[in-house]
Write a protein that holds these residues in place. Structure first.
Motif, mmCIF file in Angstrom:
data_model
loop_
_atom_site.group_PDB
_atom_site.id
_atom_site.type_symbol
_atom_site.label_atom_id
_atom_site.label_comp_id
_atom_site.label_asym_id
_atom_site.label_seq_id
_atom_site.Cartn_x
_atom_site.Cartn_y
_atom_site.Cartn_z
ATOM 1 N N ARG A 38 0.831 -1.208 0.000
ATOM 2 C CA ARG A 38 0.000 0.000 0.000
ATOM 3 C C ARG A 38 0.864 1.256 0.000
ATOM 4 N NH1 ARG A 38 -3.337 -3.195 3.484
ATOM 5 N NH2 ARG A 38 -2.312 -2.291 5.320
ATOM 6 N N ASP A 39 1.935 1.215 0.801
ATOM 7 C CA ASP A 39 2.846 2.368 0.806
ATOM 8 C C ASP A 39 3.454 2.585 -0.576
ATOM 9 O OD1 ASP A 39 2.301 2.690 3.451
ATOM 10 O OD2 ASP A 39 4.165 1.781 4.178
ATOM 11 N N MET A 40 3.830 1.472 -1.210
ATOM 12 C CA MET A 40 4.428 1.578 -2.533
ATOM 13 C C MET A 40 3.424 2.138 -3.535
ATOM 14 S SD MET A 40 7.241 1.240 -4.079
ATOM 15 C CE MET A 40 7.877 1.176 -5.746
ATOM 16 N N GLU A 41 2.176 1.729 -3.451
ATOM 17 C CA GLU A 41 1.150 2.267 -4.332
ATOM 18 C C GLU A 41 0.972 3.767 -4.114
ATOM 19 O OE1 GLU A 41 -2.336 -0.018 -3.593
ATOM 20 O OE2 GLU A 41 -1.912 -1.449 -5.203
ATOM 21 N N ALA A 42 1.004 4.178 -2.838
ATOM 22 C CA ALA A 42 0.871 5.608 -2.547
ATOM 23 C C ALA A 42 2.034 6.399 -3.136
ATOM 24 C CB ALA A 42 0.785 5.827 -1.037
ATOM 25 N N VAL A 43 3.254 5.865 -3.008
ATOM 26 C CA VAL A 43 4.423 6.555 -3.555
ATOM 27 C C VAL A 43 4.348 6.616 -5.076
ATOM 28 C CG1 VAL A 43 6.930 6.428 -3.823
ATOM 29 C CG2 VAL A 43 5.894 6.007 -1.587
ATOM 30 N N VAL A 44 3.939 5.503 -5.700
ATOM 31 C CA VAL A 44 3.806 5.490 -7.162
ATOM 32 C C VAL A 44 2.775 6.532 -7.599
ATOM 33 C CG1 VAL A 44 3.000 4.123 -9.111
ATOM 34 C CG2 VAL A 44 4.576 3.118 -7.463
ATOM 35 N N ASP A 45 1.631 6.595 -6.896
ATOM 36 C CA ASP A 45 0.622 7.600 -7.224
ATOM 37 C C ASP A 45 1.195 9.007 -7.103
ATOM 38 O OD1 ASP A 45 -1.251 5.714 -7.778
ATOM 39 O OD2 ASP A 45 -2.283 5.849 -5.840
ATOM 40 N N ALA A 46 1.962 9.246 -6.027
ATOM 41 C CA ALA A 46 2.530 10.576 -5.823
ATOM 42 C C ALA A 46 3.496 10.936 -6.946
ATOM 43 C CB ALA A 46 3.238 10.642 -4.471
ATOM 44 N N PHE A 47 4.362 10.003 -7.322
ATOM 45 C CA PHE A 47 5.313 10.260 -8.402
ATOM 46 C C PHE A 47 4.594 10.526 -9.728
ATOM 47 C CE2 PHE A 47 9.000 7.879 -6.225
ATOM 48 C CZ PHE A 47 9.362 9.054 -5.581
ATOM 49 N N LEU A 48 3.547 9.746 -9.988
ATOM 50 C CA LEU A 48 2.810 9.945 -11.230
ATOM 51 C C LEU A 48 2.098 11.294 -11.249
ATOM 52 C CD1 LEU A 48 1.351 6.373 -11.784
ATOM 53 C CD2 LEU A 48 3.270 7.451 -12.953
ATOM 54 N N ILE A 49 1.601 11.737 -10.093
ATOM 55 C CA ILE A 49 0.979 13.058 -10.014
ATOM 56 C C ILE A 49 2.003 14.139 -10.316
ATOM 57 C CG2 ILE A 49 0.011 14.730 -8.383
ATOM 58 C CD1 ILE A 49 -1.483 12.366 -7.090
ATOM 59 N N LEU A 50 3.210 14.003 -9.756
ATOM 60 C CA LEU A 50 4.255 14.998 -10.003
ATOM 61 C C LEU A 50 4.704 14.982 -11.456
ATOM 62 C CD1 LEU A 50 6.463 14.584 -6.795
ATOM 63 C CD2 LEU A 50 4.851 16.416 -7.327
ATOM 64 N N ALA A 51 4.619 13.819 -12.103
ATOM 65 C CA ALA A 51 5.071 13.722 -13.489
ATOM 66 C C ALA A 51 4.046 14.245 -14.476
ATOM 67 C CB ALA A 51 5.403 12.263 -13.828
ATOM 68 N N ARG A 52 2.780 14.347 -14.062
ATOM 69 C CA ARG A 52 1.743 14.816 -14.984
ATOM 70 C C ARG A 52 1.849 16.318 -15.202
ATOM 71 N NH1 ARG A 52 -1.932 11.466 -11.684
ATOM 72 N NH2 ARG A 52 -2.216 9.473 -12.730
ATOM 73 N N GLU A 53 1.176 16.778 -16.244
ATOM 74 C CA GLU A 53 1.116 18.209 -16.526
ATOM 75 C C GLU A 53 0.368 18.909 -15.393
ATOM 76 O OE1 GLU A 53 2.615 19.626 -18.860
ATOM 77 O OE2 GLU A 53 3.143 17.943 -20.155
ATOM 78 N N PRO A 54 0.790 20.147 -15.057
ATOM 79 C CA PRO A 54 0.120 20.860 -13.965
ATOM 80 C C PRO A 54 -1.365 21.087 -14.197
ATOM 81 C CG PRO A 54 2.211 21.912 -14.508
ATOM 82 C CD PRO A 54 1.961 20.879 -15.559
ATOM 83 N N ASP A 55 -1.794 21.188 -15.482
ATOM 84 C CA ASP A 55 -3.207 21.437 -15.737
ATOM 85 C C ASP A 55 -4.028 20.154 -15.783
ATOM 86 O OD1 ASP A 55 -2.069 20.487 -18.000
ATOM 87 O OD2 ASP A 55 -2.871 22.010 -19.358
ATOM 88 N N VAL A 56 -3.387 19.009 -15.592
ATOM 89 C CA VAL A 56 -4.115 17.735 -15.524
ATOM 90 C C VAL A 56 -4.500 17.489 -14.068
ATOM 91 C CG1 VAL A 56 -4.021 15.257 -15.906
ATOM 92 C CG2 VAL A 56 -2.901 16.815 -17.520
ATOM 93 N N VAL A 57 -5.795 17.560 -13.788
ATOM 94 C CA VAL A 57 -6.260 17.415 -12.410
ATOM 95 C C VAL A 57 -6.273 15.936 -12.035
ATOM 96 C CG1 VAL A 57 -8.160 17.865 -10.823
ATOM 97 C CG2 VAL A 57 -7.674 19.472 -12.690
ATOM 98 N N PRO A 58 -5.548 15.544 -10.967
ATOM 99 C CA PRO A 58 -5.552 14.138 -10.562
ATOM 100 C C PRO A 58 -6.890 13.751 -9.940
ATOM 101 C CG PRO A 58 -4.311 15.461 -8.997
ATOM 102 C CD PRO A 58 -4.670 16.375 -10.136
ATOM 103 N N GLN A 59 -7.135 12.475 -9.908
ATOM 104 C CA GLN A 59 -8.388 11.987 -9.329
ATOM 105 C C GLN A 59 -8.397 12.285 -7.836
ATOM 106 O OE1 GLN A 59 -9.122 7.911 -10.189
ATOM 107 N NE2 GLN A 59 -11.119 7.860 -9.180
#
Length: 451
Positions: free
Chosen positions: A276-297
């Motif tokens: 679960r921790d790893m999933e949270a970190v992966v989600d965080a990294f993917l959010i940082l990698a997305r474009e700023p105007d792409v609103v995360p879920q």
């Protein structure tokens, strides 16, 4: 890593107040104004010198020439021309024949403005000579021989300045055009089509065309890099989640076995928490990698629930240390964001607090719009605090804990969602970290969905 400052969003490109063409235009206007002032002053100086130097010298020469003629012929009359009048008063003679305005003038040069004349008076044993030059004629001569040439020079300067300005503008216009094109670029999606070699203006040649080609090549490289990043984000989202899902499902199935040994069950639960921790970190990294105007879920969630979950995991890091971990929820804030982002933020702060605290207290306090993590650990110096969230920086390298990326990730996540991360620390006394956020619904969100 234990260091920090207030996080701030970087200020991106600010438009330049003046373009190059405008600066050149202002420079030429100033040049014309200064040249005009210089010519006007020259008008005055030349006119004054003409009247008071040239005319005076002419009158003196006329007087000298008359005295030479008189020596050869005593009956020589004083000169009398269109612009010159002369009068002679012989020794012992009467001045009644003189115009009234000449009587009583001392030897030397005189300007009689009321009479419109300039007079040279010269006294010799042969008599007193009065040579008068009509001022109107003097002004006419000054116009033709002084003012008119100066005006022609001024117009020549104006013409040369205008031609130079037009030539400079024509030379600078390709660079100004390039600047306008580049200023319209979106750093996330640069539009480089206008800089393609076949679309450049026909008058863009030489160094300007080379600069346009270099900018076009740079834009292509930026586009390629952005494309690679987007592809990586898309691929990583799939490839990283798949094995984590397998680990979670397999551990759930294993824990469903009622005959499982307690020691093995504890290990499986640790695997689940790590997954679960790893999933949270992966989600965080993917959010940082997305474009700023792409609103995360995102969704509305209770901050205290996240705090209690992360505190439960942090207690395992303390082991047998004489450290007490306390949680106090003095409010019940709810925020709209991806819950796993707050898990990552609080998880990093609590891991730091537990890892660098050998005795005493780690306290988590929740208020409206604020989560505070305070410890009584080793703290940090002012120098370490100044190097707030530098990646890979560790304030105490002798502590073999972490890689120095935790706080850097925390700051970037907070900036991504408009939160604020603050750190206060005193060496050997402890550190306090605060995460500030807004409990108000973000723009475009239905406030009734909070419940």
């Amino acid at each position: 890593m234990r260091a920090g400052l207030h996080s701030r969003r970087p200020v991106l490109n600010a438009p330049m107040p003046h373009g190059l063409s405008r600066k050149i235009r202002i420079a030429f206007i100033l040049q014309v104004v200064m040249a005009s002032l210089a010519i006007v002053i020259a008008f005055f100086v030349v006119g004054t010198l003409f009247k008071y130097s040239f005319i005076r010298s002419s009158l003196q020469e006329e007087a000298r020439h008359y005295w030479e003629l008189r020596e050869s012929a005593a009956a020589q009359p004083p000169p009398n021309t269109f612009s010159l009048r002369a009068y002679l008063v012989e020794p012992g003679g009467s001045a009644e024949a003189l115009p009234a305005y000449l009587r009583g003038l001392a030897p030397g040069f005189h300007e009689l403005k009321s009479e419109g004349q300039m007079v040279w008076v010269e006294r010799k044993p042969q008599g007193t000579l009065y040579v008068a030059f009509l001022r109107e004629q003097a002004n006419r001569l000054a116009w033709w021989f002084a003012v008119l040439p100066a005006m022609l020079a001024l117009f020549a300067i104006y013409g040369a300045t205008w031609l130079t300005y037009k030539s400079s503008k024509r030379l600078v216009s390709p660079v100004a055009w390039l600047a306008r094109q580049v200023s319209r670029w979106d750093p996330r999606r640069p539009d480089i089509a206008a800089l393609a070699p076949d679309r450049l203006p026909a008058d863009m040649q030489g160094e300007a065309r080379q600069l346009a080609g270099a900018l076009h090549a740079l834009g292509e490289r930026v586009e390629a890099q952005l494309t690679r990043e987007r592809n990586f984000t898309r691929d990583a989202s799939h490839e990283l989640r798949t094995p984590l899902t397998v680990i979670r499902v397999a551990s759930d199935m294993a824990l469903a076995d009622e005959t499982l040994e307690p020691r093995l069950a504890r290990s499986l639960r640790r695997i689940q928490r790590a997954g679960r921790d790893m999933e949270a970190v992966v989600d965080a990294f993917l959010i940082l990698a997305r474009e700023p105007d792409v609103v995360p879920q995102s969704e509305w969630f209770d901050v205290c629930e996240v705090v209690h979950e992360e505190a439960l995991k942090a207690r395992m890091l303390l082991g047998d240390k004489p450290v007490e971990l306390q949680v106090a929820c003095e409010g019940a804030p709810r925020i709209y964001a991806p819950p796993r982002v707050l898990h990552v933020v609080l998880g990093n702060l609590l891991r730091n607090a537990c890892s660098y605290t050998d005795r005493g207290l780690v306290e988590v306090t929740v208020h409206e719009g604020l989560v505070q993590v305070r410890d009584t650990g080793i703290g940090m110096s002012a120098e370490a605090l100044a190097r707030a969230f530098e990646p890979f920086y560790r304030a105490r390298p002798e502590y073999p804990v972490g890689t120095g990326l935790g706080l850097s990730i925390v700051r970037r996540l907070c900036e991504r969602f408009g939160w604020t991360i603050e750190l206060e620390s005193t060496l050997d006394s402890g550190t306090t970290a605060r995460v500030r956020f807004s409990s108000q619904p973000p723009p475009g969100t239905d406030p009734y969905l909070q419940g």
